[in-house]
Every structure is written in C-alpha cells, then in structure tokens.
Scaffold this motif. Structure first.
Motif: not given
Length: 657
Positions: A454-474
């Motif tokens: 499975x490949x999936x995208x989901x909401x998260x408040x941590x991780x690489x993308x959230x570190x790039x942009x605080x609104x990018x909860x991905x």
C-alpha cells in the motif's frame, strides 16, 4: 452496505459476480442499427431528461439546472426542450468510422448520429434551422439520401451585413440540386462576425457535443469569460497555428436518414455511413462483440456508454495523430508495431465503459474483454485479501493498495515489452536503475515484494514535511508485506549503507524505538534541530513500513488507533465494487481539501469569489475511488465519485469522519 470486518470484503477464494448477465437481449438503440459493425469506436449519450434528472440532487448550483446533452445544431431563438429534445429519441452517437488511406483530416471519420422519434417536430426544427442559418449552400442527393451542407462562408456564420444578397452559388431551399461535391479549400476564408440581427448559432449555454470539441481546439483567451446569456464570439482562425487544425469548423453537412439525422464536417464521413447501410455489412447492433456492451446490466440507465474495437482503433491512431500538427508527443511513441498490435489483440478484442448514477454518486465501469476466455486470469482473492487496510490510518488523504507486485511486474513486462523493440527499452530501464541506485531492480527489490502492499498519504503533525512547513501536515508511507523477510532486510541494510556513504556526513543512520517498534531513522541537521527525513521498520513479522520521518511512524506502529477499513467514508466509497478484487485506489476529498485550504488560506482570502466557487463545487465530492478485478471474460476497472449536494436520498451515507 457498511463493512464492519475485513472478512466481509473478501470471498474466501471464490469468485463472485464474475460474469455479467447476457440472457436478456435489450432493444438496440436506433443509432447502433445505422452504424457498421466495423466502427472502431463510438460514444453513446443518453438524451432522456429523466436519466439526467438523477444527477439533479447532486447539483451544487441550486439556481441553475444541470446541462442536458444537446444536439449540436441550433442557436439563438431555439427552445431546447420544444425544438430539439421533443424529437430526439434515446441515445445519440458520436462515432469514428474506419479510416481510408486517402483521408486528409479527422473529419473524414468523425460523425454524429441522432435518432428521430417525431418526424413532424424534426421537420419544424429543420425549417427553423434554415431560417436561422440561412439556406444551405449545397443540397444534393447521395444514393437516395438528402445531404444539406453549410460551408464555412455560408450562413452557418452569418454575414455582418444581413442586407447583402445571397451569393450566386446559393441554392433555393425548394430546389434540390445534384451539385457535384467540391473539396473545401485548405484554408477557409475568415469567418465574419455575427450581427445583432443574426446571433451566433452556438450560445455558450448550449456549448456541448461537437461544439465543445471545436472550442477546446482554440487557444486560451486572455479576455474575461462572458456571462451565460451572452453570445459566443465567432470561431475565427487563430493568429498562431492551432495544434488541432482538423477540428476547426470547415462547415457542417447533415444527412436526412430514415428515423435519424447524421452530422459531419466532411461529406465523405456521411457517404461512408450511407455506403455501409446500402451494403451487406452487418450493423453495429448485430455485432456479437458490441452485444456484450448492450447486455451490461446498467446499459439502460447509463448516461454515457463508450465502445471500442481495439484492433480497429489502434490502426486508426496513425490517421488521427498524423493529422494533429503540433501534437506534443512524437507520433511513433504512441503507435504500436504490427507485432505489438497482434500480441494485444490476441489477448483483448474490445473495450467498453458505462457511466451511471447511483444513490452515492456517479458510478463507472470499464471492461477490457479477452479475445478468448481466460479463466486463469480471474481474480481469486485469498482469505487475507485487503487485510493491509487494517494497518492504514482511518483518516488518509489518499491510499492505493494491491498485492503481489512481483507477479504484477512480470505480467507487465510480458505484455508491454514482449516485442523485439520493447526488450531494449526494458534493458535500458534496468541499466539506468542500477546506474543510479547500485541495485538490481528485480533481484534486489521486486523479487521479495510478493505480499500485499500500500502507498498512502495521511495527516500528521510530525515528520519531514511538517518540518519544512508548519501547515504541511502530511505523512507519506509505503507498506510492504513479504514472505521473504531476510531478502528484504538484506536490501534495507545495503540501502542504509549506500545512503550513509552518499550523504558524506550530511545524514546519520540512527536506530530508534517508536511506539515499541524498532525503526531506523535517516536524520539530518536543520540549524539547531534534528530532522528525520525517512524511517523504516517492521510493524509485524512480515510487514515493512517506510515513511517520511520517525515521528510519522507513531500513527502506524504497531497499529493505527482506528484503521481505514472501518472508516464510513471509505466503506461508502468501496462497498459497491466487485469482490474479490485486486485492491483499491481511494481519495478522501474532505481531508484532502482541508489540507489544501490550510496551505492556501494565508495567501488567498476565503472571501474570494474563486475560492467560494471552488469550495462549493469540490465540496460536494466526498471521495473518489477505483478498484480493478478480472473475470474469465474481461479485466474490469470500477470507479465511484461519492457526492453530497443540496438533496440526498434517504439512507445515503452522510457522516463525515
């Protein structure tokens, strides 16, 4: 029906609903009795208002009705219901006829056929059409069928000065003429602008069918869009070359057939249709391959039905693509050799697609039919099919799951790269993968991916993308199940070593413990903080997870708090699909739009008319989903757009996660 257990989504190795019922022969649409059996492709559009009325409850614009498919003739002064729909009967067809070597444009093959249920009303419409467009420049007989032609310089585009006399070539309306057909000039004269007394025959509110195709061929305009009640400007030639010159209006010819009218931009298309009717060739309705399409259980209520003979359509591609100058992709890339066509048609012969409305929204199904039955290809799901959904989080933006990528890859290369010219291309892919990664694509990677994935995208408040942009909860994840864990671990060990060596101190490979699960984290420094770029770990003995950072693993290890398969939105999106199947592709539009709104809100005010219209239209889409499966007769792709609107039927699922 809501799904409460994964077990209810599968069928213990048995195939369910594998064959569409074919016992009852439905009434063939009139248009299919006029088209030849050799027709490479046809689209049938249901013109019955009752069929389209089912969509009304999903209409996001309560102040306006939904656009019904309209006959692409007429214009200002016409009442769609009284002048056009009053004589239309059932489905109209947009068809491609077989190509000939001498064809010079797409117009030689493309035509529209509309059935007539009330000849007196049609005759009244025709008289009104002549009064609006003017008398046809050419009226002639071809094998007993009357052809009426308006050329590009005729009243099809009314002259700016209505006081000008008729041209000498004009034929009186009451005097049929056996005028020889003359070829149109390569470059038609510029079309004059319409006067206020002679409105353009295609108001924007009626721009459907062929007119949409013609307008789509025009370059984008920098002028603001007109209001719905304004008239469309004339289709004047573009100052820059159009990539679709053969779709520009060269005039229109209509053929008055028994119980139907046919329309084309070139006389030759209509002559071929008439020739086929006067020959002994069977009709499309008599073709056993097309009869499978007619026998689809949803044919009668489908809004749109598509059908294509793969061998004929593929051979028509050179004629189609060759006429589209400026086509962005070199034609040879899209064309197949005879050996590839032969291989494809040994496996498949026709394809069809049906689109209809069900209580949840808009439903579609496409079937790729085998040339001969292939019972060994039928989907046989094990008891554990789609169990990987129990390990995905309930709130996802997007997910795509299936199983046995090793087998799927082998089938793919046997189908696509089987020809002598395909093998070098496959070898080039393998060589480039080894050059860039240092791994053998099949032996090091694909060989051990033999379980569900499975490949999936989901909401998260941590991780690489959230570190790039605080609104990018991905968070992005890849979950792989395997029967050969040692091979997978050997690959991961080599991968970690290769990343450490290639990063040259910029990334550290760090073992960590997340929610009781051992993971490996790739970490780098961003000023004074440590950022986990990627992490991988085993959440069960046979299930590997790779995700964008160690923090995102918290939502997955060892299991999500609420799994995807119990989400009501996901259940509604997939409950009507065939079982067993090969997996699902699913987009949660509510969650996805929330992410998008959160990103653009600081830059685009919510009071913007564009934002409000965007929210109103896309806000009616709850989810988008597809699933693929196979029977002994066909490979099948099912799709569903779950819609909400101003009116929902009683009992429809409305609960949002």
């Amino acid at each position: 029906m809501a799904l409460t257990t994964v077990g209810s989504m599968v069928s213990s190795g048995q195939t369910i609903a594998q064959t569409l019922p074919v016992s009852r022969q439905p009434r063939s649409p009139v248009v299919t009795t006029l088209l030849p059996a050799s027709t490479p492709g046809v689209v049938l559009i249901n013109t019955t208002p009752a069929a389209w009325a089912e969509l009304e409850r999903f209409n996001p614009f309560p102040e306006a009705g939904l656009p019904l498919p309209d006959f692409p003739l007429g214009g200002g002064g016409f009442n769609i219901d009284e002048d056009i729909h009053s004589w239309l009967d059932g489905q109209l067809a947009i068809a491609l006829l077989p190509a000939a070597p001498q064809d010079k444009s797409l117009g030689f093959n493309l035509l529209l056929v509309a059935p007539i249920k009330d000849i007196s009303r049609f005759n009244a419409f025709l008289e009104k059409l002549k009064a609006t467009w003017g008398k046809p420049q050419i009226e002639r007989d071809y094998k007993g069928t009357t052809l009426l032609r308006w050329t590009a310089s005729s009243p099809l585009e009314p002259a700016a000065d209505p006081a000008l006399p008729d041209t000498p070539e004009s034929v009186p309306d009451n005097t049929p003429s056996i005028t020889p057909k003359e070829p149109l000039p390569a470059e038609p004269p510029p079309l004059p602008a319409p006067s206020s007394q002679s409105p353009h025959p295609f108001p924007i509110a009626l721009r459907t069918g062929w007119q949409q195709t013609l307008m789509a061929a025009q370059p984008d305009s920098t002028e603001p869009a007109p209001d719905l009640d304004e008239q469309v400007p004339p289709l004047t030639p573009s100052p820059s070359p159009s990539p679709f010159p053969d779709l520009l209006p060269h005039g229109v010819t209509i053929a008055l057939l028994p119980d139907a009218v046919a329309v084309a931009t070139q006389d030759q298309a209509l002559e071929r249709l008439i020739d086929a009717r006067s020959s002994e060739e069977p009709t499309l309705a008599q073709d056993p391959l097309f009869q499978r399409t007619l026998n689809h259980p949803q044919f009668g209520r489908s809004l749109v039905v598509g059908y294509g003979n793969l061998a004929e359509f593929i051979r028509l591609l050179p004629a189609l693509i060759g006429k589209l100058s400026g086509f962005p992709v070199p034609a040879p890339v899209l064309l197949l050799e005879e050996s590839q066509i032969a291989l494809l048609t040994r496996t498949y012969n026709t394809v069809d697609s049906h689109l209809w409305v069900q209580p949840e929204g808009i439903r579609g199904q496409t079937n790729f039919y085998y040339t001969t039955p292939q019972p060994e290809r039928a989907t046989l799901a094990p008891a554990s099919a789609n169990q990987i959904l129990t390990r995905l989080p309930a709130i996802t933006y997007l997910s795509a799951n299936s199983r046995n990528f090793k087998r799927q890859w082998q089938t793919f290369i046997e189908t696509v790269f089987a020809s002598p010219t395909g093998q070098p291309f496959l070898n080039a892919i393998r060589g480039e993968f080894r050059k860039q990664s240092g791994f053998d694509l099949e032996q090091d990677v694909i060989e051990w991916i033999d379980g569900e994935y499975a490949f999936f995208m989901f909401p998260t408040t941590g991780g690489f993308f959230n570190a790039i942009h605080p609104r990018l909860n991905l968070g992005i994840g890849l979950m792989l199940q395997t029967s050969d864990r040692p091979a997978a671990e050997a690959f991961l060990k080599k991968l970690d070593q290769a990343v450490r060596a290639g990063a040259r101190g910029e990334l550290a490979i760090v073992p960590r413990r997340v929610a009781g699960v051992s993971v490996v984290s790739w970490e780098g420094k961003d000023k004074n903080r440590t950022v986990s770029v990627l992490s991988h770990g085993w959440i069960s003995d046979d299930t590997l997870v790779l995700t964008t950072g160690a923090d995102t693993m918290k939502a997955l290890a060892p299991k999500p708090y609420l799994p995807l398969h119990l989400n009501p939105t996901f259940q509604t999106a997939t409950a009507s699909f065939p079982i067993p199947n090969e997996g699902y592709f699913y987009v949660n539009m509510g969650a996805s739009l929330s992410l998008i709104y959160g990103l653009v809100q600081p830059y685009i005010p919510s009071t913007s008319p564009f934002v409000q219209e965007f929210q109103r239209v896309l806000g009616t889409v709850r989810s988008v989903s597809t699933s693929n499966s196979a029977t002994a007769e066909a490979q099948r792709v099912d799709s569903l757009w779950v819609l909400g609107g101003r009116r929902r039927e009683e009992g429809a699922v409305r609960k949002e996660e």
